[in-house]
Enzyme design. Structure first.
Site, PDB file in Angstrom:
ATOM      1  N   HIS A   1      45.880  34.651  38.876  1.00 54.90           N
ATOM      2  CA  HIS A   1      45.214  35.883  39.320  1.00 54.90           C
ATOM      3  C   HIS A   1      44.016  35.479  40.166  1.00 54.90           C
ATOM      4  O   HIS A   1      42.987  35.076  39.645  1.00 54.90           O
ATOM      5  CB  HIS A   1      44.795  36.695  38.082  1.00 54.90           C
ATOM      6  CG  HIS A   1      44.062  37.958  38.397  1.00 54.90           C
ATOM      7  ND1 HIS A   1      43.406  38.698  37.443  1.00 54.90           N
ATOM      8  CD2 HIS A   1      43.893  38.631  39.571  1.00 54.90           C
ATOM      9  CE1 HIS A   1      42.857  39.760  38.010  1.00 54.90           C
ATOM     10  NE2 HIS A   1      43.130  39.741  39.297  1.00 54.90           N
TER      11      HIS A   1
ATOM     12  N   SER B   1      45.262  35.773  28.666  1.00 52.05           N
ATOM     13  CA  SER B   1      44.384  35.349  29.754  1.00 52.05           C
ATOM     14  C   SER B   1      43.513  34.205  29.255  1.00 52.05           C
ATOM     15  O   SER B   1      42.758  34.365  28.291  1.00 52.05           O
ATOM     16  CB  SER B   1      43.509  36.538  30.188  1.00 52.05           C
ATOM     17  OG  SER B   1      42.357  36.044  30.828  1.00 52.05           O
TER      18      SER B   1
ATOM     19  N   ASP C   1      45.612  44.650  33.165  1.00 51.66           N
ATOM     20  CA  ASP C   1      44.653  43.579  32.868  1.00 51.66           C
ATOM     21  C   ASP C   1      43.271  44.168  32.620  1.00 51.66           C
ATOM     22  O   ASP C   1      42.750  44.899  33.465  1.00 51.66           O
ATOM     23  CB  ASP C   1      44.611  42.629  34.083  1.00 51.66           C
ATOM     24  CG  ASP C   1      43.789  41.376  33.845  1.00 51.66           C
ATOM     25  OD1 ASP C   1      43.372  41.123  32.704  1.00 51.66           O
ATOM     26  OD2 ASP C   1      43.568  40.638  34.839  1.00 51.66           O
TER      27      ASP C   1
ATOM     28  N   HIS D   1      48.234  33.795  31.835  1.00 44.03           N
ATOM     29  CA  HIS D   1      47.467  34.452  32.890  1.00 44.03           C
ATOM     30  C   HIS D   1      46.246  33.588  33.205  1.00 44.03           C
ATOM     31  O   HIS D   1      45.416  33.325  32.339  1.00 44.03           O
ATOM     32  CB  HIS D   1      47.051  35.847  32.418  1.00 44.03           C
ATOM     33  CG  HIS D   1      46.335  36.651  33.445  1.00 44.03           C
ATOM     34  ND1 HIS D   1      47.003  37.327  34.453  1.00 44.03           N
ATOM     35  CD2 HIS D   1      45.015  36.887  33.645  1.00 44.03           C
ATOM     36  CE1 HIS D   1      46.110  37.948  35.208  1.00 44.03           C
ATOM     37  NE2 HIS D   1      44.899  37.696  34.749  1.00 44.03           N
TER      38      HIS D   1
ATOM     39  N   MET E   1      38.123  32.850  39.618  1.00 43.14           N
ATOM     40  CA  MET E   1      36.979  33.631  40.119  1.00 43.14           C
ATOM     41  C   MET E   1      36.099  32.746  40.989  1.00 43.14           C
ATOM     42  O   MET E   1      35.885  31.576  40.668  1.00 43.14           O
ATOM     43  CB  MET E   1      36.167  34.159  38.945  1.00 43.14           C
ATOM     44  CG  MET E   1      36.990  35.011  37.985  1.00 43.14           C
ATOM     45  SD  MET E   1      35.950  35.732  36.724  1.00 43.14           S
ATOM     46  CE  MET E   1      37.202  36.577  35.739  1.00 43.14           C
TER      47      MET E   1
ATOM     48  N   MET F   1      44.115  46.698  37.316  1.00 39.30           N
ATOM     49  CA  MET F   1      42.912  46.305  36.579  1.00 39.30           C
ATOM     50  C   MET F   1      42.383  47.539  35.852  1.00 39.30           C
ATOM     51  O   MET F   1      42.163  48.587  36.475  1.00 39.30           O
ATOM     52  CB  MET F   1      41.814  45.803  37.524  1.00 39.30           C
ATOM     53  CG  MET F   1      42.055  44.491  38.240  1.00 39.30           C
ATOM     54  SD  MET F   1      42.175  43.021  37.207  1.00 39.30           S
ATOM     55  CE  MET F   1      40.764  43.133  36.130  1.00 39.30           C
TER      56      MET F   1
ATOM     57  N   MET G   1      40.947  36.106  42.047  1.00 43.60           N
ATOM     58  CA  MET G   1      39.849  37.037  42.327  1.00 43.60           C
ATOM     59  C   MET G   1      38.936  36.295  43.298  1.00 43.60           C
ATOM     60  O   MET G   1      37.807  35.918  42.969  1.00 43.60           O
ATOM     61  CB  MET G   1      39.143  37.405  41.015  1.00 43.60           C
ATOM     62  CG  MET G   1      39.990  38.355  40.170  1.00 43.60           C
ATOM     63  SD  MET G   1      39.471  38.407  38.452  1.00 43.60           S
ATOM     64  CE  MET G   1      40.357  36.981  37.825  1.00 43.60           C
TER      65      MET G   1
ATOM     66  N   ASP H   1      42.997  33.076  35.327  1.00 43.44           N
ATOM     67  CA  ASP H   1      42.003  33.819  36.110  1.00 43.44           C
ATOM     68  C   ASP H   1      41.155  32.915  36.994  1.00 43.44           C
ATOM     69  O   ASP H   1      40.424  32.062  36.496  1.00 43.44           O
ATOM     70  CB  ASP H   1      41.077  34.592  35.161  1.00 43.44           C
ATOM     71  CG  ASP H   1      41.717  35.873  34.669  1.00 43.44           C
ATOM     72  OD1 ASP H   1      42.182  36.663  35.517  1.00 43.44           O
ATOM     73  OD2 ASP H   1      41.760  36.084  33.449  1.00 43.44           O
TER      74      ASP H   1
ATOM     75  N   GLY I   1      35.896  40.190  36.677  1.00 48.38           N
ATOM     76  CA  GLY I   1      34.777  39.257  36.632  1.00 48.38           C
ATOM     77  C   GLY I   1      34.483  38.730  35.241  1.00 48.38           C
ATOM     78  O   GLY I   1      34.015  37.612  35.098  1.00 48.38           O
ATOM     79  N   PHE I   2      34.793  39.546  34.231  1.00 48.65           N
ATOM     80  CA  PHE I   2      34.443  39.143  32.878  1.00 48.65           C
ATOM     81  C   PHE I   2      35.481  39.614  31.864  1.00 48.65           C
ATOM     82  O   PHE I   2      36.102  40.657  32.060  1.00 48.65           O
ATOM     83  CB  PHE I   2      33.079  39.730  32.484  1.00 48.65           C
ATOM     84  CG  PHE I   2      31.990  39.365  33.444  1.00 48.65           C
ATOM     85  CD1 PHE I   2      31.334  38.144  33.331  1.00 48.65           C
ATOM     86  CD2 PHE I   2      31.661  40.203  34.497  1.00 48.65           C
ATOM     87  CE1 PHE I   2      30.354  37.784  34.249  1.00 48.65           C
ATOM     88  CE2 PHE I   2      30.681  39.847  35.418  1.00 48.65           C
ATOM     89  CZ  PHE I   2      30.023  38.631  35.288  1.00 48.65           C
ATOM     90  N   GLY I   3      35.621  38.827  30.806  1.00 47.94           N
ATOM     91  CA  GLY I   3      36.442  39.270  29.685  1.00 47.94           C
ATOM     92  C   GLY I   3      35.615  40.175  28.794  1.00 47.94           C
ATOM     93  O   GLY I   3      34.402  40.325  28.981  1.00 47.94           O
ATOM     94  N   GLY I   4      36.286  40.806  27.837  1.00 48.34           N
ATOM     95  CA  GLY I   4      35.579  41.558  26.803  1.00 48.34           C
ATOM     96  C   GLY I   4      35.020  42.907  27.212  1.00 48.34           C
ATOM     97  O   GLY I   4      34.205  43.473  26.510  1.00 48.34           O
TER      98      GLY I   4
ATOM     99  N   GLY J   1      40.578  44.879  28.973  1.00 49.35           N
ATOM    100  CA  GLY J   1      40.359  45.806  27.860  1.00 49.35           C
ATOM    101  C   GLY J   1      41.613  46.166  27.074  1.00 49.35           C
ATOM    102  O   GLY J   1      41.625  47.164  26.346  1.00 49.35           O
TER     103      GLY J   1
HETATM  104  C1  DX5 Z   1      38.940  40.073  34.143  1.00 51.79           C
HETATM  105  C2  DX5 Z   1      40.168  39.198  34.109  1.00 51.79           C
HETATM  106  C3  DX5 Z   1      40.977  39.393  32.886  1.00 51.79           C
HETATM  107  C4  DX5 Z   1      40.232  39.116  31.617  1.00 51.79           C
HETATM  108  C5  DX5 Z   1      40.665  40.108  30.607  1.00 51.79           C
HETATM  109  O1  DX5 Z   1      38.351  40.008  35.373  1.00 51.79           O
HETATM  110  O2  DX5 Z   1      40.995  39.424  35.227  1.00 51.79           O
HETATM  111  O3  DX5 Z   1      42.209  38.703  32.948  1.00 51.79           O
HETATM  112  O4  DX5 Z   1      40.435  37.835  31.102  1.00 51.79           O
HETATM  113  O5  DX5 Z   1      39.917  39.926  29.467  1.00 51.79           O
HETATM  114  P1  DX5 Z   1      39.948  40.962  28.276  1.00 51.79           P
HETATM  115  O6  DX5 Z   1      41.345  41.019  27.761  1.00 51.79           O
HETATM  116  O7  DX5 Z   1      38.976  40.380  27.327  1.00 51.79           O
HETATM  117  O8  DX5 Z   1      39.495  42.284  28.835  1.00 51.79           O
HETATM  118 ZN    ZN Z   2      43.056  38.579  35.190  1.00 55.87          ZN
END
Ligand code: DX5
Ligand code: ZN
Length: 216
Positions: free
Chosen positions: A68, A9, A177, A34, A38, A139, A70, A36, A144-147, A179
């Site tokens: 993706h 991603s 997708d 991937h 938003m 999901m 969102m 993203d 909304g956020f990575g990590g 974590g």
């Molecule tokens: C979250 C995104 C993911 C995100 C995953 O809203 O859709 O694609 O980048 O990030 P990680 O792998 O860090 O959870």
């Molecule tokens: Zn995503």
């Protein structure tokens, strides 16, 4: 089960050198990119649009780009992303007023379809659209956020989705997708997923090739 595909991603990539980052993960073994999107409306964050997708597309060579979305609304972004080089367009059912129409629109523009489910969103949305789906995305975090951390209850949801796909007889991909990391990929694959999407676990690792191998 099908061979597991790894989809980095770009959310966790270094955006000052996005093209290079994409070339590097592809060289390291990524099967899909991937992307993203938003909108600060459907999710509380803002990322990139078709312009950036078109810019990275030539760097992807034959590697597919899964967009993706969102975003709410969905339909107005389908044609621009198809023209920008998306291979798949995945959206959230709550964000489309007419889910079947959105799926038809994606196909009309020559892309593969995907439907994404937030952790608390019911799989009931699948009931009448399975013949039009190429991919289902579960999901494992709130988008909304990575990590963020993988929500453990999602393993059961992945299993349930795999059962639904199995019963349908259609060759639908099952992506997870949020974590995803090397400590939970075995369980996620055993639950039935065949596409692993990962941002942090790949782009924040010192060696992309090793990170991708560890996930696979
Ligand atoms: C979250 C995104 C993911 C995100 C995953 O809203 O859709 O694609 O980048 O990030 P990680 O792998 O860090 O959870
Ligand atoms: Zn995503």
């Amino acid at each position: 089960m099908k061979h597991t595909l790894i989809a980095p991603s770009i959310l966790s990539a270094d955006f000052t050198k996005l093209g290079e980052e994409i070339e590097n993960v592809i060289a390291a073994g990524a099967d899909m990119i991937h992307f993203d999107v938003m909108d600060n409306h459907f999710v509380p964050n803002l990322t990139v649009g078709p312009l950036v997708c078109a810019a990275i597309h030539p760097r992807c060579s034959k590697t597919p780009i899964d967009v993706h979305l969102m975003t709410d609304p969905v339909d107005s972004l389908i044609e621009p992303f198809a023209k920008a080089g998306a291979s798949h367009i995945t959206f959230h059912p709550e964000a489309s007023r007419h889910i079947d129409r959105s799926l038809q629109l994606i196909k009309k523009h020559g892309c593969k379809t995907g439907l994404a489910f937030n952790p608390a969103t019911s799989l009931d949305y699948l009931e009448y659209v399975l013949p039009k789906l190429d991919l289902i995305l579960i999901m494992a975090v709130n988008p909304g956020f990575g990590g963020q951390s993988f929500i453990p209850e999602m393993l059961e949801k992945i299993k349930r989705t795999r059962e639904i796909i199995g019963k349908s007889g259609f060759a639908i991909d099952l992506a997870v997708d949020g974590g995803v990391n090397k400590d939970n990929t075995k369980q996620i694959q055993e639950a039935g997923a065949n596409i692993l999407i990962a941002g942090t676990a790949i782009f924040r690792a010192p060696n992309y090739k090793k990170a991708i191998q560890d996930l696979r």
